[in-house]
Every structure is written in structure tokens, then in C-alpha cells.
Design a protein around this motif. Structure first.
Motif, mmCIF file in Angstrom:
data_model
loop_
_atom_site.group_PDB
_atom_site.id
_atom_site.type_symbol
_atom_site.label_atom_id
_atom_site.label_comp_id
_atom_site.label_asym_id
_atom_site.label_seq_id
_atom_site.Cartn_x
_atom_site.Cartn_y
_atom_site.Cartn_z
ATOM 1 N N ARG A 81 0.841 -1.215 0.000
ATOM 2 C CA ARG A 81 0.000 0.000 0.000
ATOM 3 C C ARG A 81 0.871 1.259 0.000
ATOM 4 O O ARG A 81 0.557 2.242 -0.682
ATOM 5 C CB ARG A 81 -0.921 -0.005 1.221
ATOM 6 C CG ARG A 81 -2.059 -1.012 1.136
ATOM 7 C CD ARG A 81 -3.122 -0.729 2.186
ATOM 8 N NE ARG A 81 -2.616 -0.858 3.542
ATOM 9 C CZ ARG A 81 -2.621 -1.987 4.237
ATOM 10 N NH1 ARG A 81 -3.102 -3.104 3.683
ATOM 11 N NH2 ARG A 81 -2.156 -2.019 5.470
ATOM 12 N N SER A 136 2.304 1.941 -3.397
ATOM 13 C CA SER A 136 1.312 2.427 -4.357
ATOM 14 C C SER A 136 1.239 3.947 -4.370
ATOM 15 O O SER A 136 1.033 4.546 -5.431
ATOM 16 C CB SER A 136 -0.068 1.835 -4.021
ATOM 17 O OG SER A 136 -1.052 2.326 -4.914
ATOM 18 N N VAL A 189 3.682 1.766 -11.012
ATOM 19 C CA VAL A 189 2.274 1.502 -10.715
ATOM 20 C C VAL A 189 1.458 1.667 -11.981
ATOM 21 O O VAL A 189 1.786 2.474 -12.861
ATOM 22 C CB VAL A 189 1.720 2.435 -9.615
ATOM 23 C CG1 VAL A 189 2.383 2.173 -8.283
ATOM 24 C CG2 VAL A 189 1.858 3.890 -10.011
ATOM 25 N N ASP A 190 0.414 0.893 -12.073
ATOM 26 C CA ASP A 190 -0.539 1.063 -13.162
ATOM 27 C C ASP A 190 -1.283 2.379 -12.944
ATOM 28 O O ASP A 190 -1.873 2.581 -11.881
ATOM 29 C CB ASP A 190 -1.519 -0.115 -13.179
ATOM 30 C CG ASP A 190 -2.452 -0.078 -14.380
ATOM 31 O OD1 ASP A 190 -3.232 0.893 -14.476
ATOM 32 O OD2 ASP A 190 -2.417 -1.017 -15.182
ATOM 33 N N THR A 194 -5.268 1.520 -12.244
ATOM 34 C CA THR A 194 -5.664 0.696 -11.095
ATOM 35 C C THR A 194 -4.826 0.959 -9.851
ATOM 36 O O THR A 194 -5.202 0.525 -8.764
ATOM 37 C CB THR A 194 -5.543 -0.790 -11.453
ATOM 38 O OG1 THR A 194 -4.148 -1.104 -11.676
ATOM 39 C CG2 THR A 194 -6.346 -1.117 -12.720
ATOM 40 N N ARG A 195 -3.669 1.642 -9.996
ATOM 41 C CA ARG A 195 -2.703 1.877 -8.924
ATOM 42 C C ARG A 195 -2.081 0.588 -8.409
ATOM 43 O O ARG A 195 -1.494 0.550 -7.318
ATOM 44 C CB ARG A 195 -3.331 2.647 -7.745
ATOM 45 C CG ARG A 195 -3.933 3.967 -8.113
ATOM 46 C CD ARG A 195 -2.943 4.891 -8.784
ATOM 47 N NE ARG A 195 -1.807 5.210 -7.926
ATOM 48 C CZ ARG A 195 -0.726 5.892 -8.342
ATOM 49 N NH1 ARG A 195 -0.629 6.278 -9.609
ATOM 50 N NH2 ARG A 195 0.262 6.157 -7.514
ATOM 51 N N GLU A 196 -2.182 -0.478 -9.199
ATOM 52 C CA GLU A 196 -1.517 -1.725 -8.817
ATOM 53 C C GLU A 196 -0.014 -1.551 -8.921
ATOM 54 O O GLU A 196 0.504 -0.988 -9.893
ATOM 55 C CB GLU A 196 -1.966 -2.879 -9.706
ATOM 56 C CG GLU A 196 -1.304 -4.207 -9.347
ATOM 57 C CD GLU A 196 -1.681 -5.346 -10.293
ATOM 58 O OE1 GLU A 196 -1.389 -6.500 -9.947
ATOM 59 O OE2 GLU A 196 -2.262 -5.066 -11.353
ATOM 60 N N PRO A 207 3.086 -8.519 -11.255
ATOM 61 C CA PRO A 207 2.353 -8.142 -10.047
ATOM 62 C C PRO A 207 3.044 -8.706 -8.811
ATOM 63 O O PRO A 207 3.886 -9.611 -8.896
ATOM 64 C CB PRO A 207 0.980 -8.774 -10.253
ATOM 65 C CG PRO A 207 1.254 -9.977 -11.115
ATOM 66 C CD PRO A 207 2.376 -9.566 -12.034
ATOM 67 N N TRP A 208 2.684 -8.173 -7.657
ATOM 68 C CA TRP A 208 3.249 -8.606 -6.371
ATOM 69 C C TRP A 208 3.131 -10.115 -6.190
ATOM 70 O O TRP A 208 4.064 -10.776 -5.735
ATOM 71 C CB TRP A 208 2.526 -7.864 -5.260
ATOM 72 C CG TRP A 208 2.910 -8.210 -3.855
ATOM 73 C CD1 TRP A 208 2.238 -9.037 -3.015
ATOM 74 C CD2 TRP A 208 4.031 -7.714 -3.105
ATOM 75 N NE1 TRP A 208 2.866 -9.085 -1.788
ATOM 76 C CE2 TRP A 208 3.962 -8.291 -1.811
ATOM 77 C CE3 TRP A 208 5.071 -6.835 -3.399
ATOM 78 C CZ2 TRP A 208 4.899 -8.009 -0.826
ATOM 79 C CZ3 TRP A 208 6.023 -6.570 -2.413
ATOM 80 C CH2 TRP A 208 5.929 -7.150 -1.153
#
Length: 418
Positions: A225, A228, A253-254, A257-259, A276-277
Motif C-alpha cells: 500500500r 502504491s 504503478v498502473d 488501477t494503482r496496482e 504483479p506482487w
């Protein structure tokens, strides 16, 4: 690169004393003590003003068998910090305070004792309190400017007037007496009303962070988090992870989506793939969480309590994280790392141990189930001694007394009913 801001005398923890908390049980005359003061020390430590030859350590490792009390030691220090920060604000109307006494000998009805000795702006302070299940039983605040003791507060719940201010100097005594309930600490109230003299001491407890467990999924979720929303941390943590895995070249980060995505550079194709994580190994996720916690502590000069340190990490990576706290040019604010671990590689090799004997505490449990803390240096290991091997042999104590094959024999006897 970590910011380098000159600090004349960092605000550091010297000693933590505790009695009747979790598995820690000493006595009124001799509480259990976790000391970060070493005689002699080295250039990596913080000099203690007024005490020539004494140094405050910036890292300390707790070693011991499973169930010995390493986690409880860290938790007790965290409990003390939480009480200071929260009691005035959060303990209102509670019939039962968050009292965690020793449970194995009837001591649960007795009060718990907590005390710290620390440096603030080059001045030594002592702060402590005693807590029962229903109220604050005692509290004291002393400082030692120029070596002379100044008593700011002496509190005893059994007196008709519990709070006295022997040497004066506080500007908001009337307000402190008015807002401090039986269930709250005076220091907590001082922080709430902004009492100028005691505010630095109150805010110091906010620098005690943890205990944290880097391989814990909740802790990793917090790191994710934070990444992000923090572009600077993404850049810094990406650079550190690249040292561990050269194919991880950055963190982004995207935008929709903030991924959080980790850039993996495939050398054969020359292109970067955003992972991704969840696609990272468990070890890499643990490393990211541990590095995030370390960087934050170094940036702010915090006390960082890490539990089960090294789980999921390669020993060389664990060693590098611990070394960050030893380098004055990386750690100018005097951040202190206190870790509980089973990674005995930190004790060796003899020619260049990551943790020297004076930076190691052995944790053991006696026949009554009470935790004891013993500095490894008290055994005076030899200069060329293989400390890791000696520790694992059980010669120092603080290691499980398990004979080879004992589990198999016990399992076999249980299955046969013998």
C-alpha cells in the motif's frame, strides 16, 4: 541513496527494564534488563555523554530457542510505547487495562514494571511506570542535565495526593493533574496537551516501531500500500531490490488501477515485463517488506523491532540489512535495530561477524517458565572463537537442548504407546 543529515547526538535507547510482563519476570530489586550500552564500543556506536567509554549500540540481536521469550521481549517494549502514546486518548472508561502479566505463578494479580533509560538531545532521561489491571500504580520522570538528577514527576497511586513534582520546572502542572485519570499516564497526558518540557520525551516513544515480522502477509500488504502512493519509495526500494535480483530493474504503478508492478528485465529479449506482487517469490516479498521497514527507520532515526528476522531471507541479505544500521554515513540519526532471530550466520565467521558478542543477547527460559536475558559478551568468547559453532553446541546457553534423533524417538515411542 539514503539522505545524510548531520546529527550531533542522536536520541537513542540505552536500557529497557521490565518485570511481570508476558514471560519476563524478574523482581522489584532486579527487573529483567535489555541493555544497548556497551563499554568501549566502536565507531559504529553512539557515545553516551557524561559516561566516557560507554557507547549506545545501533543494533542488537536476540538469540534463543523457540518459546524462550524473544518475541515477548520485543512485545513488552512495544507495550510500553503503546501505553505512553495511547493511554490518555484510548483507555478512557476501561475497566480492564491492557495488562499482560506473567501467568505461570500467580503474578497476574501483581503490577507490571516498565522503565527506559535514553538520550534526548544529549541529556540522559529515565522514565518508567507500574501498571495493574485497573490503574496506573506509579510513574516517574527523571533527567540528568550535567549529571545531576532532576525529578520532574513522582507518582504513587497509594498516596492521598498521588502526583508530586519535586524539582519543578513544568508549566502545565494544573492541566496535567486535571486531565490525567487513574487509568492514564501523565506522560501520555503531557503529549495530549502539548506540555513543552515533556513533549520530546513523549514523542520519543513514537520512534519505537514494531514488533514487525517481514514475512507476515499483513506486513507485506502494508508495504504494498505504501509503494502504491509513494514514488520516492518505489525508486529507492527498486534500487535496493535490484542489488538482490539484478533482473528486477524497478517498481512502477498502473496509472489506472494503482496496482504496484515490478519490472523484470529479461536479458535475452531486452524487454521489461511488469510483474504483479503475487508473481514475486515469497523471499522477494519478505525482502521488500524488510527493506521498507529498514529504510523508514533509518530515515527517521527510529527504534525498529523485528521479530523472526531472517525467515525467508538468504543469510547474506539478512547480514546486509543489519549492516545498514552500523554505517554512520547511512545511519546519521542513530536508528537502532533490535531483532529476534534464529539466523546464526549473523554470529560468524570469527574474523568478521555481522554481530559482535557485545551486540548479542541470549534468551532462555528457566524451570518456572520465566525469560532471562544474558549478554553473550559475559561469556568472554575468544577473539578467534567460532561463536556460531559454540552457540549451537549449547555452551553459551540460549539454544534448544535437543539431542540428535530425539524427535524421532519420541514419535516412535508415542506411536507404539510406550
Amino acid at each position: 541513496m539514503l539522505p545524510s543529515i548531520p546529527v550531533t547526538t542522536p536520541d537513542v535507547l540505552l536500557d529497557f527494564l521490565v518485570d511481570n510482563s508476558r514471560s519476563l519476570l524478574g523482581s522489584e530489586e532486579a527487573p529483567v534488563m535489555l541493555s544497548l550500552v556497551a563499554e568501549g564500543g566502536d565507531e559504529e556506536s553512539v557515545a553516551v555523554p557524561g559516561h566516557p567509554g560507554q557507547q549506545a549500540l545501533t543494533r542488537l540481536g536476540l538469540f534463543g530457542a523457540n518459546g524462550a521469550g524473544k518475541s515477548n521481549t520485543l512485545a513488552a517494549l512495544g507495550d510500553m510505547a503503546t501505553a505512553v502514546l495511547d493511554s490518555c486518548r484510548s483507555w478512557t472508561g476501561w475497566d480492564q487495562l491492557p495488562h499482560t502479566p506473567f501467568l505461570l505463578n500467580g503474578a497476574s494479580a501483581q503490577r507490571s514494571f516498565y522503565e527506559v533509560n535514553l538520550l534526548l538531545n544529549g541529556v540522559r532521561w529515565t522514565y518508567g511506570f507500574e501498571l495493574s489491571a485497573h490503574r496506573v500504580e506509579a510513574e516517574w520522570i527523571h533527567s540528568y542535565p550535567h549529571g545531576d538528577r532532576h525529578v520532574w514527576l513522582d507518582r504513587d497511586a497509594t498516596r492521598p495526593e498521588p502526583m508530586t513534582w519535586p524539582d519543578g520546572g513544568l508549566t502545565n502542572v494544573a492541566a496535567l493533574q486535571q486531565v490525567t485519570r487513574d487509568t492514564a499516564l501523565v506522560l501520555s497526558a503531557a503529549g495530549a496537551i502539548g506540555e513543552r518540557t515533556l513533549a520530546p520525551l513523549f514523542h520519543w516513544f513514537a520512534t519505537v516501531t514494531g514488533p514487525f515480522t517481514p514475512h507476515d502477509q499483513d506486513q507485506q500488504a502494508k508495504t504494498l500500500r505504501t509503494l502504491s502512493g509513494d514514488a520516492v519509495l518505489r525508486e529507492r526500494l527498486g534500487a535496493l531490490l535490484n542489488v538482490i535480483d539484478p533482473l528486477l530493474t524497478g517498481i512502477t504503478v498502473d496509472p489506472l488501477t494503482r496496482e504496484v508492478l515490478f519490472l523484470h528485465h529479461a536479458t535475452d529479449s531486452g524487454t521489461a515485463t511488469a510483474l504483479p506482487w503475487a508473481a514475486l517469490s515469497r523471499g522477494t516479498r519478505s525482502a521488500a517488506a524488510a527493506l521498507h521497514l529498514a529504510v523508514h527507520a533509518l530515515d527517521h532515526g527510529h527504534r525498529l523491532l523485528l521479530d523472526d528476522f531472517g525467515a525467508g531471507l538468504h543469510p547474506r541479505l539478512s547480514a546486509e540489512i543489519v549492516r545498514l544500521f552500523a554505517a554512520p554515513w547511512i545511519n546519521p540519526r542513530g536508528a537502532q535495530l533490535i531483532l529476534a532471530t534464529h539466523d546464526t550466520s549473523l554470529l560468524g565467521p570469527s574474523y568478521a561477524p555481522v554481530l559482535a558478542p557485545h551486540e548479542v543477547v541470549l534468551v532462555a527460559k528457566d524451570a518456572a517458565g520465566a525469560t532471562s536475558l544474558t549478554p553473550l559478551a559475559s561469556f568472554d568468547p575468544g577473539k578467534d572463537e567460532d561463536v556460531q559453532r559454540t552457540y549451537l553446541s549449547g555452551a553459551f546457553g540460549g539454544a534448544p537442548a535437543i539431542v540428535d534423533g530425539a524427535l524421532g524417538r519420541r514419535l516412535s515411542s508415542a506411536a507404539s504407546g510406550s
